[in-house]
Scaffold this active site. Sequence first.
Site, PDB file in Angstrom:
ATOM      1  N   ASP A 187      -1.286   8.740 -12.367  1.00  0.00           N
ATOM      2  CA  ASP A 187      -2.349   9.901 -12.557  1.00  0.00           C
ATOM      3  C   ASP A 187      -3.406   9.118 -12.797  1.00  0.00           C
ATOM      4  O   ASP A 187      -4.452  10.031 -12.493  1.00  0.00           O
ATOM      5  CB  ASP A 187      -1.623  11.014 -13.223  1.00  0.00           C
ATOM      6  CG  ASP A 187      -1.614  10.247 -14.658  1.00  0.00           C
ATOM      7  OD1 ASP A 187      -1.861   8.425 -14.269  1.00  0.00           O
ATOM      8  OD2 ASP A 187      -0.865  10.424 -15.934  1.00  0.00           O
TER       9      ASP A 187
ATOM     10  N   CYS B  76     -22.140  -4.924  21.413  1.00  0.00           N
ATOM     11  CA  CYS B  76     -20.600  -5.706  22.241  1.00  0.00           C
ATOM     12  C   CYS B  76     -20.699  -6.504  21.098  1.00  0.00           C
ATOM     13  O   CYS B  76     -21.309  -6.528  19.942  1.00  0.00           O
ATOM     14  CB  CYS B  76     -20.957  -7.292  23.291  1.00  0.00           C
ATOM     15  SG  CYS B  76     -22.220  -8.496  22.823  1.00  0.00           S
TER      16      CYS B  76
ATOM     17  N   CYS C 112     -23.367  -8.694  19.012  1.00  0.00           N
ATOM     18  CA  CYS C 112     -23.897  -8.007  18.893  1.00  0.00           C
ATOM     19  C   CYS C 112     -23.476  -7.902  16.762  1.00  0.00           C
ATOM     20  O   CYS C 112     -24.696  -8.494  15.754  1.00  0.00           O
ATOM     21  CB  CYS C 112     -24.645  -6.899  19.212  1.00  0.00           C
ATOM     22  SG  CYS C 112     -25.028  -6.473  20.290  1.00  0.00           S
TER      23      CYS C 112
ATOM     24  N   ASP D 260       4.843   5.791 -11.886  1.00  0.00           N
ATOM     25  CA  ASP D 260       5.095   6.529 -12.371  1.00  0.00           C
ATOM     26  C   ASP D 260       6.069   7.157 -12.815  1.00  0.00           C
ATOM     27  O   ASP D 260       6.141   7.909 -11.205  1.00  0.00           O
ATOM     28  CB  ASP D 260       3.561   6.845 -12.759  1.00  0.00           C
ATOM     29  CG  ASP D 260       3.175   7.345 -14.248  1.00  0.00           C
ATOM     30  OD1 ASP D 260       3.845   6.721 -15.246  1.00  0.00           O
ATOM     31  OD2 ASP D 260       2.466   8.380 -13.973  1.00  0.00           O
TER      32      ASP D 260
END
Length: 725
Positions: free
Chosen positions: A619, A13, A16, A430
């Site tokens: 790029d 859960c 935890c 770009d």
Amino acid sequence: MASLTINVGGMVCAACQAHVQKALDQTQGVSKAAVNLMTGQAQVAFDPTIVDPAKLLEAIRDTGYEAELPVAGQTAVQEQTQRDSEQSSEARDLFIKAGVSFVLGVAAMAAPERWMHQNWFRYALAAATIFVMAWAGGRIYAGAWKTVSHGTADMNTLVTLGTGAAFLYSFAVTVDPGFFAARAVFPNGHPDVYYEAAILILAFVTAGRGMEERAKRQTAGALRKLIGLQPSMANVIREGVERSVPIAKLVEGDVLLVRPGERIPVDGEIVEGTSYIDESMLTGEPEPAPKAMGDAVVGGTVNTTGSFRYRATSLGEASVLSRIVSLMRQAQGSRAPIERLADRISGIFVPTVLALAVLTFAVWTFMGAGAVRAATNAVAVLIIACPCAMGLAVPTAVMVATGRGAEMGVLIKGGEALEKLHTLDTIVLDKTGTITEGKPRVTESSLLVDALRRAAAVERSSEHPLARAVVAFAEARGLALPETRDFRSVPGRGVRARVEGHDVLCGNQEFLRESGVAVVPDAIAADARGAVFVAIDGVFAGSLTVEDPLRSESLAAVREFQKLKLEVVLLTGDRQTTADAVAKQAGIARVVAGVLPAGKLDEIRRLQQQGRVVAMAGDGVNDAPALAQADVGFAMGSGTDIAMEAGDVTLLKSGLGGVARAIALSRAAWNIMQQNLVWALAYNVIAIPAAALGFLSPVIASAAMAMSSVSVVLNSLRLARFNKN
């Protein structure tokens, strides 16, 4: 700084997860930790000079949870395959236990009333309950003991208290019914037992966990599809003989034969033959790509037409498929910032619930309802308040969304990137290779043959797309290119070198002017889109007109950005007239042209200073600083080179379509995350008071608790059907 993935066992859960997260965060030397309930893993960045892996494992174990390192030498593909198998086995085991428990619980409830007051039947029920608690609930009680002995509490603690209280009270009544009959008034004159409640609570909790395991496996469906693409055998040519061998026994340099319709076993490079290959598993694009000698091929893709031979180049963890699986596993194991809300709530949730259960018992007792009714309502509070749904709310959405993105050719590197994407209001693009194809061609030249030959010789040493266009133009005319020396490149300007004793310059107007060369007005006016100007020994020699076609999807993608209410900016190092022409074709209103890489970085910063949330698509070469500065960086990929770490999102196919899909997917995922968290919180806000007021029995509470977790996972699985063309 080192990084490590740790397998964490026993987490059930959000509490935890919060305990393990806190333990790692407080460990000296840990700079960042991300604990994921869905994957059962912790990703830790740490300083190895301060803390070692053994200490990290110890920190987790000290909270009561299991911790171990992944198997050495195991690839991401192998690890995911093993995890899938374990989840299937775990779900099957849980459903068997839930089914048997449910049958016993229903049988107990359906027993004749007269049996319920017979001592033999009560002892039989006690034996059945002990069996269910030991067999179906054994791990729950063991987990509760571990956490309590380490000073923490979680869902196991709540279930243990609830079922334990029901069993202990019932067993006490079974052993000495007279003691209770003498001290309380019961409607039928006999004190009741609640064995069936303990059995059914465990049945519903176990069934809920089984459904969670099955649903978790579904969220990793995209990974399984990828892994299933790799064939187990390959046709290898050794000593001139074709042999079928397992891919695990291939070595780098092996020559493999692939026939039409077969999947390519591993990555490599074609050495003989041509074909068309379906790379949709990488790029999301259905159109097969042409391949010839020297081209790279990727394991898992499909050969559609001709036969060819290729040399194996990347095996095991170095293969594209393994790297994709590894990146996806990292992304799915990461955490989105919105999870901090769940962490803060979960950190105090269980202690608060325990206090509310005690308060419920006290209030009902004070009101004269009797200890049995008070205890029943307190147990219902303990069961209904389990924070499972809260812990699953965000990780499930991240897992499904990143998996769906990979299916569409978009690798989103984790929950943080996924969450940031939905906040974008500006997208910076770009030009070359992003909006345009990045494969410019020369359409006109005013250079004499010798000048063209020398210019192409200089451009041959450059990696710029315009340079490749000039070289291709010269070679298409059969020109032999001479050798160069003293080559020098000026980013954003041009190149120069010595060729056959002459000083040759190639670049834009500014580059030639800075070098003292006067560019004739006619040459400037002749080109409105792009040009390479050439000077030899300080004298202008002419120009080449270059066109870089717009990508087929760029116009549609820009329109999609505008529909998503994003401001689109074209940012390029090309001159203004060229940028304006491309922007007009693409439908972009705002253009920033003529900037060097540093200028691109400054423009991103300027937009951020205006309060904008900025994405940058480029790029990843000249654009790397700007990509890193942007709130979200999109690295434009080639389909095989996926190791681009500069961006938050990697597109396996160059083009803006993937950018639009990633942003739309993130917005859909954000909506699902919010819905899940609202449901998880609302469930507890409504259910806890209902249980405290006596409207929910412990059995109904356990069923509702289980369904709350499953509903969150099922809601996240809707993202697997996300489609944005």
